[in-house]
Design a protein around this motif. Structure first.
Motif, PDB file in Angstrom:
ATOM      1  N   GLN A 186       0.828  -1.207   0.000  1.00 58.38           N
ATOM      2  CA  GLN A 186       0.000   0.000   0.000  1.00 58.38           C
ATOM      3  C   GLN A 186       0.863   1.259   0.000  1.00 58.38           C
ATOM      4  N   HIS A 187       2.172   1.064   0.064  1.00 55.66           N
ATOM      5  CA  HIS A 187       3.133   2.153  -0.009  1.00 55.66           C
ATOM      6  C   HIS A 187       4.072   1.842  -1.169  1.00 55.66           C
ATOM      7  N   THR A 188       4.613   2.888  -1.751  1.00 59.59           N
ATOM      8  CA  THR A 188       5.447   2.710  -2.936  1.00 59.59           C
ATOM      9  C   THR A 188       6.636   3.643  -2.893  1.00 59.59           C
ATOM     10  N   ASN A 189       7.797   3.110  -3.225  1.00 58.69           N
ATOM     11  CA  ASN A 189       8.971   3.945  -3.410  1.00 58.69           C
ATOM     12  C   ASN A 189       9.011   4.337  -4.888  1.00 58.69           C
ATOM     13  N   VAL A 190       8.958   5.624  -5.162  1.00 55.62           N
ATOM     14  CA  VAL A 190       9.001   6.124  -6.538  1.00 55.62           C
ATOM     15  C   VAL A 190      10.295   6.905  -6.714  1.00 55.62           C
ATOM     16  N   THR A 191      11.020   6.583  -7.780  1.00 55.38           N
ATOM     17  CA  THR A 191      12.273   7.263  -8.096  1.00 55.38           C
ATOM     18  C   THR A 191      12.165   7.903  -9.466  1.00 55.38           C
ATOM     19  N   ILE A 192      12.600   9.146  -9.556  1.00 58.81           N
ATOM     20  CA  ILE A 192      12.773   9.821 -10.842  1.00 58.81           C
ATOM     21  C   ILE A 192      14.275   9.952 -11.032  1.00 58.81           C
ATOM     22  N   ALA A 193      14.779   9.347 -12.104  1.00 57.58           N
ATOM     23  CA  ALA A 193      16.224   9.347 -12.360  1.00 57.58           C
ATOM     24  C   ALA A 193      16.487   9.835 -13.775  1.00 57.58           C
ATOM     25  N   THR A 194      17.478  10.682 -13.923  1.00 55.10           N
ATOM     26  CA  THR A 194      17.856  11.176 -15.244  1.00 55.10           C
ATOM     27  C   THR A 194      19.310  10.822 -15.517  1.00 55.10           C
ATOM     28  N   GLU A 195      19.524  10.324 -16.729  1.00 52.86           N
ATOM     29  CA  GLU A 195      20.867  10.007 -17.201  1.00 52.86           C
ATOM     30  C   GLU A 195      21.137  10.888 -18.416  1.00 52.86           C
ATOM     31  N   LEU A 196      22.301  11.540 -18.409  1.00 50.10           N
ATOM     32  CA  LEU A 196      22.663  12.462 -19.480  1.00 50.10           C
ATOM     33  C   LEU A 196      24.038  12.123 -20.022  1.00 50.10           C
ATOM     34  N   PRO A 197      24.256  12.429 -21.299  1.00 47.09           N
ATOM     35  CA  PRO A 197      25.609  12.275 -21.831  1.00 47.09           C
ATOM     36  C   PRO A 197      26.537  13.259 -21.110  1.00 47.09           C
ATOM     37  N   ALA A 198      27.703  12.807 -20.722  1.00 47.20           N
ATOM     38  CA  ALA A 198      28.677  13.649 -20.025  1.00 47.20           C
ATOM     39  C   ALA A 198      29.549  14.352 -21.056  1.00 47.20           C
ATOM     40  N   ARG A 199      29.204  15.607 -21.313  1.00 46.55           N
ATOM     41  CA  ARG A 199      30.023  16.389 -22.240  1.00 46.55           C
ATOM     42  C   ARG A 199      31.365  16.687 -21.585  1.00 46.55           C
ATOM     43  N   THR A 200      32.330  16.984 -22.410  1.00 47.03           N
ATOM     44  CA  THR A 200      33.680  17.248 -21.904  1.00 47.03           C
ATOM     45  C   THR A 200      33.921  18.750 -21.759  1.00 47.03           C
ATOM     46  N   GLY A 201      35.046  19.070 -21.166  1.00 45.72           N
ATOM     47  CA  GLY A 201      35.473  20.460 -21.052  1.00 45.72           C
ATOM     48  C   GLY A 201      34.666  21.245 -20.038  1.00 45.72           C
ATOM     49  N   VAL A 202      34.798  22.559 -20.106  1.00 45.30           N
ATOM     50  CA  VAL A 202      34.127  23.456 -19.170  1.00 45.30           C
ATOM     51  C   VAL A 202      32.602  23.355 -19.298  1.00 45.30           C
ATOM     52  N   PRO A 203      32.033  23.337 -20.528  1.00 44.98           N
ATOM     53  CA  PRO A 203      30.572  23.206 -20.610  1.00 44.98           C
ATOM     54  C   PRO A 203      30.065  21.930 -19.924  1.00 44.98           C
ATOM     55  N   GLY A 204      30.785  20.832 -20.084  1.00 43.24           N
ATOM     56  CA  GLY A 204      30.392  19.578 -19.451  1.00 43.24           C
ATOM     57  C   GLY A 204      30.476  19.667 -17.936  1.00 43.24           C
ATOM     58  N   ALA A 205      31.520  20.280 -17.423  1.00 43.06           N
ATOM     59  CA  ALA A 205      31.683  20.436 -15.969  1.00 43.06           C
ATOM     60  C   ALA A 205      30.566  21.301 -15.388  1.00 43.06           C
ATOM     61  N   VAL A 206      30.240  22.384 -16.092  1.00 43.77           N
ATOM     62  CA  VAL A 206      29.153  23.259 -15.639  1.00 43.77           C
ATOM     63  C   VAL A 206      27.842  22.492 -15.649  1.00 43.77           C
ATOM     64  N   GLU A 207      27.578  21.756 -16.714  1.00 49.32           N
ATOM     65  CA  GLU A 207      26.335  20.985 -16.819  1.00 49.32           C
ATOM     66  C   GLU A 207      26.240  19.936 -15.708  1.00 49.32           C
ATOM     67  N   ARG A 208      27.318  19.213 -15.451  1.00 50.18           N
ATOM     68  CA  ARG A 208      27.310  18.182 -14.400  1.00 50.18           C
ATOM     69  C   ARG A 208      27.094  18.789 -13.015  1.00 50.18           C
ATOM     70  N   TRP A 209      27.551  20.019 -12.817  1.00 47.52           N
ATOM     71  CA  TRP A 209      27.345  20.685 -11.544  1.00 47.52           C
ATOM     72  C   TRP A 209      25.934  21.262 -11.453  1.00 47.52           C
ATOM     73  N   LEU A 210      25.466  21.858 -12.547  1.00 48.18           N
ATOM     74  CA  LEU A 210      24.217  22.610 -12.538  1.00 48.18           C
ATOM     75  C   LEU A 210      22.963  21.735 -12.637  1.00 48.18           C
ATOM     76  N   MET A 211      22.951  20.769 -13.527  1.00 43.82           N
ATOM     77  CA  MET A 211      21.726  19.995 -13.782  1.00 43.82           C
ATOM     78  C   MET A 211      21.152  19.324 -12.538  1.00 43.82           C
ATOM     79  N   PRO A 212      21.947  18.597 -11.763  1.00 44.12           N
ATOM     80  CA  PRO A 212      21.366  17.993 -10.557  1.00 44.12           C
ATOM     81  C   PRO A 212      20.831  19.033  -9.576  1.00 44.12           C
ATOM     82  N   ARG A 213      21.527  20.150  -9.442  1.00 43.70           N
ATOM     83  CA  ARG A 213      21.092  21.193  -8.508  1.00 43.70           C
ATOM     84  C   ARG A 213      19.807  21.861  -8.965  1.00 43.70           C
TER      85      ARG A 213
END
Length: 153
Positions: A102-129
């Motif tokens: 009668q109870h359920t664990n629900v997870t929303i998970a996102t997987e993204l391509p890991a871009r390289t360089g500064v744009p990738g680092a910014v994206e990896r820091w920003l998207m989860p936040r």
């Protein structure tokens, strides 16, 4: 290119089949749980219930409205619903019975391509936040819609 993943989960006081039905119904259920903002709207282009559904979503991100198109699959019907968009982002909705069913664990998970360089680092820091709080609100709204019953979605 490697991927990176982040997720949010919640234990919801509702049976898994009820929650999955809300998530899989893109005409009413899923559309009703999307937090506004950042979501602007969700349009069903094809189908509307689970596997084979094609949606167009508009979100306001960093002040700009961005649109994406996603295809819905059900690799584990009744348990896992997956949206894959043209940018390579894959968002999964995982519904797992908990304790008495009668109870359920629900997870929303996102997987993204890991871009390289500064744009990738910014994206990896920003998207989860940016997206984790959105997922928390979406899970809270899922619980509210489930508590309201079929007329609430």
């Amino acid at each position: 290119m490697p991927n990176y993943r982040f997720s949010e989960s919640a234990l919801i006081d509702a049976p898994p089949q009820n929650l999955y039905a809300i998530l899989a119904d893109y005409h009413r259920g899923h559309a009703s749980i999307l937090p506004k903002p950042p979501f602007v709207d969700l349009t069903v282009e094809q189908g509307g219930i689970g596997e084979g559904t094609i949606i167009r979503v508009r979100m306001r991100v960093l002040g700009l409205v961005q649109a994406y198109r996603a295809v819905v699959t059900e690799p584990d019907p009744g348990r896992v619903l997956v949206e894959t968009n043209e940018n390579g982002y894959v968002t999964s909705f995982i519904v797992e019975p908990h304790s008495d069913g009668q109870h359920t664990n629900v997870t929303i998970a996102t997987e993204l391509p890991a871009r390289t360089g500064v744009p990738g680092a910014v994206e990896r820091w920003l998207m989860p936040r940016m997206l984790r709080p959105v997922y928390q609100r979406e899970l809270a709204q899922l619980a509210e819609v489930a508590a309201a019953g079929p007329e609430g979605s």
